[in-house]
Design a protein around this motif. Structure first.
Motif: not given
Lengths: 267, 295
Positions: A121-132
């Motif tokens: 979950v943490v990695l998902f949110l983190n990469t979502a922010a960088y990719s966004a």
């Protein structure tokens, strides 16, 4: 222990299958290679799941950031700021202890405290922010002519997004997104050093490499093995992303002949 | 006042709790983080410069060395480098000292799973005071950070040196400058504006890598947050509380958000200053807005 036996005993050790006890004395090169390779399963799992899921959230957040409505734009900006502005290491710690206290009040949430779900979950949110952030930049860079042409052809709403905006955004963002994917896979090595327990010593590649370095007191074998595995993983990611890039750019005349990932060492 | 915390009201209790000796050590460890940043950033920049110059060198082995240094961090997680270098540097230093200080030691250094050097070669000596052990650990961590981030910086500076227009160097040559002069007077002064975006990014990454000090065995903010936040029972402390680690890490999260926000603002200003009057898209945009404002 021969190599074949080592593979039988430890190839799926990180999933809890095979030999229970990790080797403690007379550790052979084969055992080290098999164990670290076994741990790599976790890295691939974390990275792949977070990247796939994060892709969709990132698209949504990138669109939200471009929204005219402040009540939509502000939360998206805050989301990106919080996850890009703080270290992933601290995010892991905070999330783990948050999940621990949530578990106290809602027992149904207890899977969040184990690595397979919580860390993902943490990695998902983190990469979502960088990719966004990457996708947002790409959205801004879409040539105005493309959008005017879409309007002229009568594209509106979903069809305009699906047919024109989204493919162009991906095409522009792809080199940077490749970089982000590589860094995400590298970041998965942090998981088992941040509170998330490696139950019955089922850890990732770096977990086993550190274990072996501690046991043999010789860092010069396990870490180069780990490095070798990660270089192979990186090459695999680049290859995979290259295939997608070829598909995204298939309508364009080949310019330089050879596709090259623009390698940045930093995210 | 703080002698019997159990009798205090909430506000005073917190005032006493947040000024215990361990909390003061926690606050000082924020200084450790800033010290690490202050020492590592110039060291990494220096190493990066050497690496970039080596990679550009016309002497092939030197160029390979520079390129290899840049490329090696490419495919491998930085945290793996941190874990590796701390042990490897420690063992390397002890091995060297072992050969210099104990030449007549006849046993092999590696015996099975052990790494044995003579007592005089231990670093720091087993008789050394505790603070020396901590300083040694911190110095190893700084060197490790400098090596890893030096490679990142080398990559950025190498790119920046390539980005300086070729015509600039050719003009310098036409004026009869030696390659060394052209490098020092033309290339180096001009490369910074090309390097700054990459270096800013690197600074952000460096800030976000500082909590990894914890993994290198330094008593940093992460160590203290875990230590202080864990639940305490009345037997062991005058300030019993439940598991507060979540709040301590929330505080660290806010600290880092503030630090990155501040750096971003400062770096943006610096970039504005540097682009001023440069023949680049950014400089041109600045000129246009200034002209539009005047009109």
């Amino acid at each position: 222990m021969t190599c074949g036996e080592a593979i039988q005993a430890y190839a799926l050790r990180s999933l809890g299958l095979g030999e229970r006890l990790l080797p403690t004395a007379d550790i052979t090169l084969c055992q080290q290679m098999v164990l670290i390779g076994s741990g790599l399963i976790w890295n691939v799992y974390f990275g792949a799941v977070a990247l796939l899921a994060g892709f969709f959230l990132a698209t949504a957040v990138a669109l939200g950031r471009g929204s005219r409505h402040p009540w939509l734009r502000r939360p998206c900006e805050w989301f990106v700021f919080v996850f890009r502005g703080s270290p992933l290491f601290i995010q892991f710690f905070f999330a783990y202890f948050l999940f621990l206290s949530l578990k106290g009040s809602f027992p149904a949430l207890s899977p969040l405290t184990s690595a397979w779900l919580g860390a993902t979950v943490v990695l998902f949110l983190n990469t979502a922010a960088y990719s966004a952030e990457i996708f947002h930049g790409a959205l801004q860079a879409i040539p105005r002519g493309d959008l005017e042409a879409a309007d002229a052809y009568g594209f509106t709403g979903w069809a305009r997004f699906r047919r024109i905006v989204w493919p162009t955004m991906l095409r522009l963002a792809w080199p940077a997104y490749t970089n982000e994917a590589i860094f995400l896979f590298h970041a998965t090595t942090l998981v088992f050093f941040t509170g998330f327990p490696a139950i019955q010593q089922r850890g990732d590649a770096l977990y086993y490499a550190t274990y072996l370095a501690d046991k043999t007191f010789n860092p010069f074998v396990p870490y180069p093995i780990l490095a070798g595995y990660f270089i192979l993983l990186t090459l695999a990611i680049i290859g995979l992303f290259r295939l997608v890039s070829l598909r995204l750019n298939r309508h364009l005349p080949e310019r330089s002949g050879r596709w090259r990932a623009r390698f940045q060492l930093i995210r | 006042m703080c002698d019997d915390p159990a009798t205090l009201n909430d506000l005073l209790w917190f005032a006493c709790y947040l000024t215990t000796g361990k909390h003061l050590a926690f606050y000082i460890s924020f200084g450790t983080v800033l010290l690490l940043l202050a020492v590592t950033a110039p060291a990494a920049l220096g190493l990066g410069f050497v690496g970039a110059v080596a990679a550009r060198s016309r002497i092939l082995p030197l160029s390979w060395l520079g390129r290899g240094y840049i490329a090696i961090v490419r495919g491998v997680p930085d945290i793996a480098f941190f874990m590796f270098f701390v042990i490897a540097l420690d063992q390397g230093l002890e091995y060297l000292r072992h050969h210099i200080l104990c030449p007549d030691w006849d046993q092999p250094v590696r015996q099975g799973n052990d790494f044995l050097v003579c007592p005089a070669a231990k670093l720091p000596l087993s008789t050394a005071p505790q603070w020396l052990h901590e300083v040694y650990g911190f110095v190893l961590a700084v060197v490790t950070f400098a090596i890893v981030f030096g490679a990142f910086a080398a990559n950025v500076l190498f790119g920046a040196m390539q980005a300086v227009p070729r015509a600039q160097i050719e003009t310098a040559e036409a004026y009869g400058m030696t390659p060394r002069q052209a490098f020092r007077r033309i290339l180096v002064p001009q490369m910074w504006v090309y390097a700054l975006p990459g270096l800013s990014n690197l600074w952000m990454v460096l800030i976000k890598a500082t909590p990894l000090l914890f993994l290198l065995g330094v008593r940093d903010i992460v160590y203290w947050a875990r230590e202080l936040g864990g639940s305490k029972t009345p037997q062991f402390t005058a300030y019993p509380h439940g598991d507060w680690r979540m709040w301590y890490f929330l505080f660290l999260l806010v600290f880092y958000l503030g630090l990155t926000r501040l750096s971003e603002t400062v770096l943006n200003r610096l970039m504005d200053r540097l682009t001023h009057g440069q023949a680049m898209a950014g400089g041109e945009a600045q000129r246009r807005t200034a002209a539009a404002g005047a009109a």
